[in-house]
Design an enzyme around this catalytic site. Structure first.
Site, PDB file in Angstrom:
ATOM      1  N   CYS A 201     -16.068  31.365 -17.432  1.00  0.00           N
ATOM      2  CA  CYS A 201     -17.436  31.331 -16.911  1.00  0.00           C
ATOM      3  C   CYS A 201     -17.588  30.130 -16.068  1.00  0.00           C
ATOM      4  CB  CYS A 201     -18.437  30.683 -18.129  1.00  0.00           C
ATOM      5  SG  CYS A 201     -17.969  29.422 -19.106  1.00  0.00           S
ATOM      6  N   THR A 228      -8.605  29.262 -16.968  1.00  0.00           N
ATOM      7  CA  THR A 228      -8.134  29.478 -15.674  1.00  0.00           C
ATOM      8  C   THR A 228      -9.506  29.491 -14.941  1.00  0.00           C
ATOM      9  OG1 THR A 228      -8.335  31.872 -15.852  1.00  0.00           O
ATOM     10  CG2 THR A 228      -6.067  31.096 -15.971  1.00  0.00           C
ATOM     11  N   SER A 229     -10.617  28.801 -15.241  1.00  0.00           N
ATOM     12  CA  SER A 229     -11.671  28.641 -14.725  1.00  0.00           C
ATOM     13  C   SER A 229     -12.184  27.474 -14.110  1.00  0.00           C
ATOM     14  CB  SER A 229     -12.910  29.018 -15.677  1.00  0.00           C
ATOM     15  OG  SER A 229     -14.136  29.425 -15.109  1.00  0.00           O
ATOM     16  N   ASP A 254      -4.701  26.299 -16.001  1.00  0.00           N
ATOM     17  CA  ASP A 254      -4.384  26.491 -14.596  1.00  0.00           C
ATOM     18  C   ASP A 254      -5.266  25.562 -13.820  1.00  0.00           C
ATOM     19  OD1 ASP A 254      -3.157  27.917 -12.339  1.00  0.00           O
ATOM     20  OD2 ASP A 254      -5.319  28.664 -11.897  1.00  0.00           O
ATOM     21  N   GLU A 259      -8.414  17.115 -11.743  1.00  0.00           N
ATOM     22  CA  GLU A 259      -7.437  17.947 -10.887  1.00  0.00           C
ATOM     23  C   GLU A 259      -7.457  17.419  -9.413  1.00  0.00           C
ATOM     24  OE1 GLU A 259      -8.019  22.141 -11.612  1.00  0.00           O
ATOM     25  OE2 GLU A 259      -8.607  22.134  -9.311  1.00  0.00           O
ATOM     26  N   HIS A 291      -3.949  25.173 -10.522  1.00  0.00           N
ATOM     27  CA  HIS A 291      -4.871  26.146  -9.902  1.00  0.00           C
ATOM     28  C   HIS A 291      -4.386  27.252  -8.765  1.00  0.00           C
ATOM     29  CE1 HIS A 291      -9.293  25.762  -9.160  1.00  0.00           C
ATOM     30  NE2 HIS A 291      -9.013  26.915  -9.080  1.00  0.00           N
TER      31      HIS A 291
HETATM   32  P1  NAD Z   1     -18.739  36.006 -12.373  1.00  0.00           P
HETATM   33  O1  NAD Z   1     -20.058  35.084 -11.624  1.00  0.00           O
HETATM   34  O2  NAD Z   1     -18.286  37.346 -12.024  1.00  0.00           O
HETATM   35  O3  NAD Z   1     -18.881  35.757 -13.966  1.00  0.00           O
HETATM   36  C1  NAD Z   1     -19.220  34.496 -14.617  1.00  0.00           C
HETATM   37  C2  NAD Z   1     -19.716  34.823 -15.927  1.00  0.00           C
HETATM   38  O4  NAD Z   1     -20.102  33.518 -16.589  1.00  0.00           O
HETATM   39  C3  NAD Z   1     -20.994  35.578 -15.768  1.00  0.00           C
HETATM   40  O5  NAD Z   1     -21.268  36.857 -16.541  1.00  0.00           O
HETATM   41  C4  NAD Z   1     -22.011  34.762 -16.315  1.00  0.00           C
HETATM   42  O6  NAD Z   1     -23.063  35.460 -17.058  1.00  0.00           O
HETATM   43  C5  NAD Z   1     -21.327  33.930 -17.070  1.00  0.00           C
HETATM   44  N1  NAD Z   1     -22.058  32.473 -17.509  1.00  0.00           N
HETATM   45  C6  NAD Z   1     -22.789  31.959 -16.626  1.00  0.00           C
HETATM   46  N2  NAD Z   1     -23.242  30.715 -17.422  1.00  0.00           N
HETATM   47  C7  NAD Z   1     -22.603  30.759 -18.416  1.00  0.00           C
HETATM   48  C8  NAD Z   1     -22.816  29.830 -19.500  1.00  0.00           C
HETATM   49  N3  NAD Z   1     -23.524  28.797 -19.671  1.00  0.00           N
HETATM   50  N4  NAD Z   1     -22.186  30.264 -20.820  1.00  0.00           N
HETATM   51  C9  NAD Z   1     -21.441  31.394 -20.841  1.00  0.00           C
HETATM   52  N5  NAD Z   1     -21.289  32.414 -19.664  1.00  0.00           N
HETATM   53  C10 NAD Z   1     -21.992  31.932 -18.709  1.00  0.00           C
HETATM   54  O7  NAD Z   1     -17.425  34.972 -11.933  1.00  0.00           O
HETATM   55  P2  NAD Z   1     -15.975  35.313 -12.025  1.00  0.00           P
HETATM   56  O8  NAD Z   1     -15.764  35.846 -10.591  1.00  0.00           O
HETATM   57  O9  NAD Z   1     -15.696  36.189 -13.110  1.00  0.00           O
HETATM   58  O10 NAD Z   1     -15.210  33.762 -11.959  1.00  0.00           O
HETATM   59  C11 NAD Z   1     -15.249  32.837 -13.001  1.00  0.00           C
HETATM   60  C12 NAD Z   1     -14.922  31.709 -12.919  1.00  0.00           C
HETATM   61  O11 NAD Z   1     -13.614  31.662 -12.644  1.00  0.00           O
HETATM   62  C13 NAD Z   1     -15.338  31.043 -11.518  1.00  0.00           C
HETATM   63  O12 NAD Z   1     -16.677  30.501 -11.929  1.00  0.00           O
HETATM   64  C14 NAD Z   1     -14.559  30.002 -11.013  1.00  0.00           C
HETATM   65  O13 NAD Z   1     -14.766  28.639 -11.809  1.00  0.00           O
HETATM   66  C15 NAD Z   1     -13.171  30.530 -11.927  1.00  0.00           C
HETATM   67  N6  NAD Z   1     -12.167  31.032 -10.805  1.00  0.00           N
HETATM   68  C16 NAD Z   1     -11.033  30.428 -10.965  1.00  0.00           C
HETATM   69  C17 NAD Z   1      -9.759  30.689 -10.170  1.00  0.00           C
HETATM   70  C18 NAD Z   1      -8.538  30.123  -9.999  1.00  0.00           C
HETATM   71  O14 NAD Z   1      -7.735  30.321  -9.301  1.00  0.00           O
HETATM   72  N7  NAD Z   1      -8.207  29.420 -11.349  1.00  0.00           N
HETATM   73  C19 NAD Z   1     -10.173  31.571  -9.030  1.00  0.00           C
HETATM   74  C20 NAD Z   1     -11.372  32.289  -9.005  1.00  0.00           C
HETATM   75  C21 NAD Z   1     -12.454  31.857 -10.032  1.00  0.00           C
END
Ligand code: NAD
Length: 343
Positions: A201, A228-229, A254, A259, A291
């Site tokens: 999330c 990984t978020s 990750d 960081e 990351h």
């Molecule tokens: P997305 O917007 O498709 O999905 C995010 C989900 O989180 C949605 O279903 C949303 O309803 C839910 N959400 C929102 N607020 C919430 C809360 N308070 N509690 C629980 N769930 C909640 O996003 P995505 O493309 O799946 O990406 C998710 C996250 O991954 C991004 O926000 C980013 O931080 C992270 N990310 C990390 C990398 C990396 O290289 N490590 C790369 C891309 C994205």
């Protein structure tokens, strides 16, 4: 269109430079991150391109605005580093959602398998001609319960991967997907019943330290965490305490709360000032990657193409589905529904 490109790495140049002429963009690459001190470097440009650890706070936005910048292009999906409220009415903000949910979900799975099957330990042993397997005992993922926090693009791909392993999936999302066949539960239930917990999330005020000391108490003994978020979803000190208490069985990170000044840079030969990170890295059951979950050829190519498309749409004064503002998703009858810009 002149673009000031901050926090440039070699892989950014390789993916962005070849397309610049085609989209009529003149890029000024800067190695430094965007901050109040470096923001004036962008003066004379029309737009800035930033990544996850660039600081786009109110002060930076004001400096950029005074310098004539009218567009902030995030070359990433997450936008927790941008003060969207302050940018509203001044500078448009666009991002690259879903450039490859597979890249991130597959990296989460890779970390999980590495941890559970002790691949990181085995790799080091065999390089030293140590072919003993004592102490490398893992467990089957098949039949285990995984708790997925956030079932958006990445979370759903990760769920599919886990189902492929024959795992039972529980999920929590503030906005559960209707008719998805996903078994949604509340967070305490997810913490209580999961053998593995994976975070997908966004980082918001609400999700900051979503996994804290209280969550550690609620978890099963031996739980494996995968993040990984964004780092600050997990309270790193509480995680460390949970590992020292033998409550948390493994952590695959990750991303890390602090960081910003560490990840993406070669710090070998330096003294690490962050005691929590140093202690986490010293643990045999913690795996840290810096990351890199997004770092696949497909993702880099999509990031560059969509960023240029965002710039093209902005220059043409058209609608961009990738525009962000603090009201997106929070108000009824958002302007984007009428295919208009956020302001
Ligand atoms: P997305 O917007 O498709 O999905 C995010 C989900 O989180 C949605 O279903 C949303 O309803 C839910 N959400 C929102 N607020 C919430 C809360 N308070 N509690 C629980 N769930 C909640 O996003 P995505 O493309 O799946 O990406 C998710 C996250 O991954 C991004 O926000 C980013 O931080 C992270 N990310 C990390 C990398 C990396 O290289 N490590 C790369 C891309 C994205």
């Amino acid at each position: 269109m002149k673009l000031a490109f901050f926090d440039t790495k070699s892989y950014d140049r390789s993916s962005f430079e070849p397309l610049a002429a085609e989209y009529g963009v003149e890029i000024h690459f800067f190695d430094t991150k965007l901050s109040p001190d470096t923001a004036p470097l962008a003066h004379g440009c029309d737009a800035v391109c930033v990544f996850v650890n660039d600081n786009v706070n109110a002060e930076v936005i004001d400096i950029l605005y005074e310098g004539g910048i009218r567009l902030i292009c995030l070359r990433c999906a997450g936008y927790n580093n941008v003060d969207l409220t302050h940018a509203f009415g001044k500078i448009h903000v666009v991002h690259v959602p879903g450039y490859s949910p597979y890249a991130v979900a597959e990296h989460a799975a890779a970390l999980l398998l590495t941890s559970v099957r002790r691949i990181h330990k085995a790799y080091n042993r065999t390089r030293d001609y140590n072919f003993s397997i004592a102490g490398l005992e893992g467990f089957d993922l098949h039949g285990k319960t995984v708790g997925v926090v956030g079932t958006g693009k990445i979370g759903r791909v990760f769920i599919d991967i886990c189902r492929g392993f024959g795992m039972k999936v529980l999920a929590y999302d503030k906005f559960p997907a209707k008719d998805s066949g996903i078994d949604y539960v509340d967070l305490p239930t997810l913490f209580r019943e999961s053998d593995i917990i994976s975070f997908h999330c966004p980082l918001t005020d609400e999700t900051f330290h979503l996994f804290d000391g209280k969550a550690v108490e609620q978890c099963k003994k031996g739980v494996i965490l995968v993040n990984t978020s964004r780092g600050a979803l997990i309270d790193a000190e509480a995680l460390l305490d949970g590992i020292k208490a033998r409550k948390i069985g493994g952590a695959c990170l990750d991303v890390y709360e602090e960081e910003g000044d560490i990840f993406f840079e070669d710090r070998s030969g330096h003294i690490v000032d962050d005691d929590v990170l140093a202690r986490l890295i010293s643990m045999p059951n913690v795996i840290v990657t810096s990351h890199q979950a997004f770092l696949t050829q497909e993702a880099l190519s999509n990031i560059a193409t969509v960023t240029y498309e965002n710039i093209r749409d902005f220059a043409a004064e058209g609608f961009s589905a990738n525009e962000l503002c603090y009201r997106c998703g929070r108000i009824d009858h958002c302007r984007k529904e009428g295919r208009e810009r956020c302001f």
